[in-house]
Enzyme design. Structure first.
Site, PDB file in Angstrom:
ATOM      1  N   HIS A   1      39.732 -34.559  -9.685  1.00 36.05           N
ATOM      2  CA  HIS A   1      39.331 -35.971  -9.789  1.00 36.05           C
ATOM      3  C   HIS A   1      39.802 -36.554 -11.111  1.00 36.05           C
ATOM      4  O   HIS A   1      39.394 -36.104 -12.184  1.00 36.05           O
ATOM      5  CB  HIS A   1      37.814 -36.109  -9.674  1.00 36.05           C
TER       6      HIS A   1
ATOM      7  N   HIS B   1      40.948 -40.465 -13.028  1.00 37.14           N
ATOM      8  CA  HIS B   1      41.291 -41.878 -13.165  1.00 37.14           C
ATOM      9  C   HIS B   1      42.167 -41.963 -14.412  1.00 37.14           C
ATOM     10  O   HIS B   1      41.661 -42.071 -15.540  1.00 37.14           O
ATOM     11  CB  HIS B   1      40.049 -42.742 -13.350  1.00 37.14           C
TER      12      HIS B   1
ATOM     13  N   TYR C   1      42.628 -46.777  -8.162  1.00 37.91           N
ATOM     14  CA  TYR C   1      42.184 -48.075  -7.634  1.00 37.91           C
ATOM     15  C   TYR C   1      42.694 -49.268  -8.421  1.00 37.91           C
ATOM     16  O   TYR C   1      42.343 -50.413  -8.134  1.00 37.91           O
ATOM     17  CB  TYR C   1      40.653 -48.139  -7.537  1.00 37.91           C
TER      18      TYR C   1
ATOM     19  N   HIS D   1      36.421 -45.599  -2.021  1.00 36.79           N
ATOM     20  CA  HIS D   1      35.825 -45.625  -3.361  1.00 36.79           C
ATOM     21  C   HIS D   1      34.400 -45.097  -3.338  1.00 36.79           C
ATOM     22  O   HIS D   1      34.022 -44.242  -4.141  1.00 36.79           O
ATOM     23  CB  HIS D   1      35.837 -47.031  -3.958  1.00 36.79           C
TER      24      HIS D   1
ATOM     25  N   GLU E   1      26.463 -40.337  -7.172  1.00 38.84           N
ATOM     26  CA  GLU E   1      26.633 -40.069  -8.602  1.00 38.84           C
ATOM     27  C   GLU E   1      25.425 -40.544  -9.400  1.00 38.84           C
ATOM     28  O   GLU E   1      25.027 -39.913 -10.372  1.00 38.84           O
ATOM     29  CB  GLU E   1      27.896 -40.764  -9.111  1.00 38.84           C
TER      30      GLU E   1
ATOM     31  N   HIS F   1      31.324 -35.875  -7.269  1.00 33.83           N
ATOM     32  CA  HIS F   1      30.036 -35.887  -7.979  1.00 33.83           C
ATOM     33  C   HIS F   1      28.938 -35.277  -7.096  1.00 33.83           C
ATOM     34  O   HIS F   1      28.480 -34.179  -7.352  1.00 33.83           O
ATOM     35  CB  HIS F   1      29.634 -37.275  -8.470  1.00 33.83           C
TER      36      HIS F   1
ATOM     37  N   ASP G   1      37.984 -36.508 -14.446  1.00 40.57           N
ATOM     38  CA  ASP G   1      37.460 -37.835 -14.177  1.00 40.57           C
ATOM     39  C   ASP G   1      37.894 -38.871 -15.223  1.00 40.57           C
ATOM     40  O   ASP G   1      39.010 -39.356 -15.199  1.00 40.57           O
ATOM     41  CB  ASP G   1      35.938 -37.748 -14.058  1.00 40.57           C
TER      42      ASP G   1
END
Length: 447
Positions: free
Chosen positions: A59, A61, A124, A208, A237, A271, A322
């Site tokens: 994971h 971003h 995203y 998402h 989460e 999560h 993350d």
């Protein structure tokens, strides 16, 4: 997504004709475990040091690497994930494709040097800051793929479907507008990206979250995906998310998902921090993987995943960095264990009489789930420096424990991805050039 939606099996049509029954899925889970869990020693001694399998980061971003350490000042006496998100939105608004490429390349170099050889990029940041698509609608996705190619990391790119601002179906806020897609445009993006995928690229699907994807849209997207597509989703989460889901849909998020979708080994639940006992058992039976992001969950004050109960249920799991306040599989695994120790007030939680080494148990866990979560069945290799002081006197039986629970020095010496050496003697082959671009990008983002 109307507020009066009640829990039911009315999304059951997401299950394609001929979908596996629960016993069939359980059988597949056992087969996967036999296929992917190492049966011999994880450790091989080579002339360059101790060789181990490469690790998948489940994971990421990437753009958030640029704001690591910048959200650590109080903005509210009750600071939480939701106040951190305001800082994240402000940073997200400043990115364009070139800045995404520069930051992602720096991140991927750091991942490779730390021992990650595959990254699942949960992406995203699709459009321009005002929400209008770029001339090439896949420009931001292509920037990430280019960063992966430039650095040599395998990537499972997971473009995100993001449609609503909450379970009550409120529209996206102005700051969320660049994230948004309608279903048709989203599926078109996936088609374009799949047509251009290469040997080290997989294109999957990311929803998402349940709050951001209405049930009907989820049904349409899942039905349109290729059978081998991976599906990742943020879920459970924060307790605020759990409470809102119960209020609107009459069920906890994981409970609702398991009741309304054919969740199986293709799925990764990111999560899943707040679970009840039935949800723990349900995820384990489904064969899905949980992506635990310990350092980010700690940084955001999310809570602790119920690891021991999940291991006892036979659940599959992996780790991700993350928001990248840390880019180290060692730290993710160490603090996954340490968080459990603090809660239980005892030692050696991720172990058993059958698998007494905590480090080996943890490493086997992330390796066992990698292929199903990423879509890659690989034999990438990392080599730990046998001359590193923290590994002095190590033997096969204690090498992994020594690596994970013995300080913060990075002892990864070499990294080979698809047979190509991308890190040698602790340095990525493009480290200096990538770092120079990253510094310029940060100046632009902060200036």
């Amino acid at each position: 997504m109307a507020a009066n939606i009640a829990p039911s099996n009315n999304i059951g049509s997401m299950r394609p004709p001929g979908a596996r029954s629960l016993p069939q899925r359980a059988s597949r889970l056992r087969d996967n475990a036999r296929m992917h869990t190492p049966t011999a020693s994880l450790v091989t001694r080579t002339a360059r040091g101790w060789a181990l399998p490469g690790i998948a980061n489940l994971h990421s971003h990437a753009f958030q690497r640029a704001m690591a350490g910048m959200a650590e000042r109080q903005t509210d006496p009750a600071d939480s994930f939701w106040t951190w998100r305001e800082t994240m939105y402000a940073m997200a608004a400043r990115f364009d494709p070139e800045l995404v490429h520069a930051v992602a390349a720096q991140l991927y170099v750091e991942m490779l040097e730390a021992g990650y050889t595959t990254v699942c990029e949960f992406h995203y940041l699709h459009h321009a800051p005002d929400g209008r698509p770029y001339a090439n609608a896949d420009a931001m996705s292509q920037a990430l793929l280019r960063a992966a190619r430039d650095t040599g990391i395998r990537i499972t790119l997971l473009p995100v479907l993001y449609m609503t601002g909450g379970f009550d179906a409120r529209p996206l806020s102005e700051r969320q507008r660049r994230f948004g897609h309608e279903v048709e445009a989203y599926l078109r993006l996936l088609d374009v990206l799949r047509a251009d995928a290469g040997e080290r690229v997989r294109i999957g699907c990311a929803l998402h979250s349940l709050r951001a994807v209405p049930p009907q849209a989820m049904r349409e997207v899942i039905a349109a995906l290729p059978n081998d597509s991976r599906v990742h989703i943020h879920i459970a989460e924060q307790m605020a998310e759990v409470d809102e889901c119960v209020a609107v849909r009459g069920a906890r998020p994981v409970q609702w998902l398991l009741d309304n979708a054919d969740v199986d080994a293709r799925w990764t639940l990111v999560h899943a921090t707040h679970l009840d006992a039935a949800e723990v058992q349900g995820i384990a039976r489904s064969g899905a993987t949980v992506a635990i992001c310990t350092t980010t969950e700690a940084n955001l004050g999310d809570g602790l995943f119920p690891l021991r109960d999940y291991l006892d249920a036979g659940g599959r799991w992996g780790v991700g960095s993350d928001s990248h306040i840390s880019v180290s599989p060692v730290e993710e695994l160490r603090w996954l264990e340490y968080g459990q120790r603090l809660r239980a007030q005892r030692r050696n939680i991720a172990s058993s009489m059958r698998s007494p080494s905590v480090g080996t148990t943890l490493l086997q866990g992330v390796l066992a789930s990698s292929a199903d979560s990423t879509g890659f069945a690989v034999d990438d290799r990392i080599v730990l420096d046998a001359e590193a002081p923290i590994l002095s006197g190590a033997v096969d039986a204690d090498l992994v424990d020594r690596w994970i629970f013995s300080g913060n020095a990075n002892v990864v010496r070499d990294v080979d991805v698809a047979g190509v050496r991308v890190v040698e003697d602790g340095r990525h082959r493009e480290r200096d050039a990538v770092a120079a671009r990253y510094r310029r990008a940060i100046q632009a983002l902060l200036g």
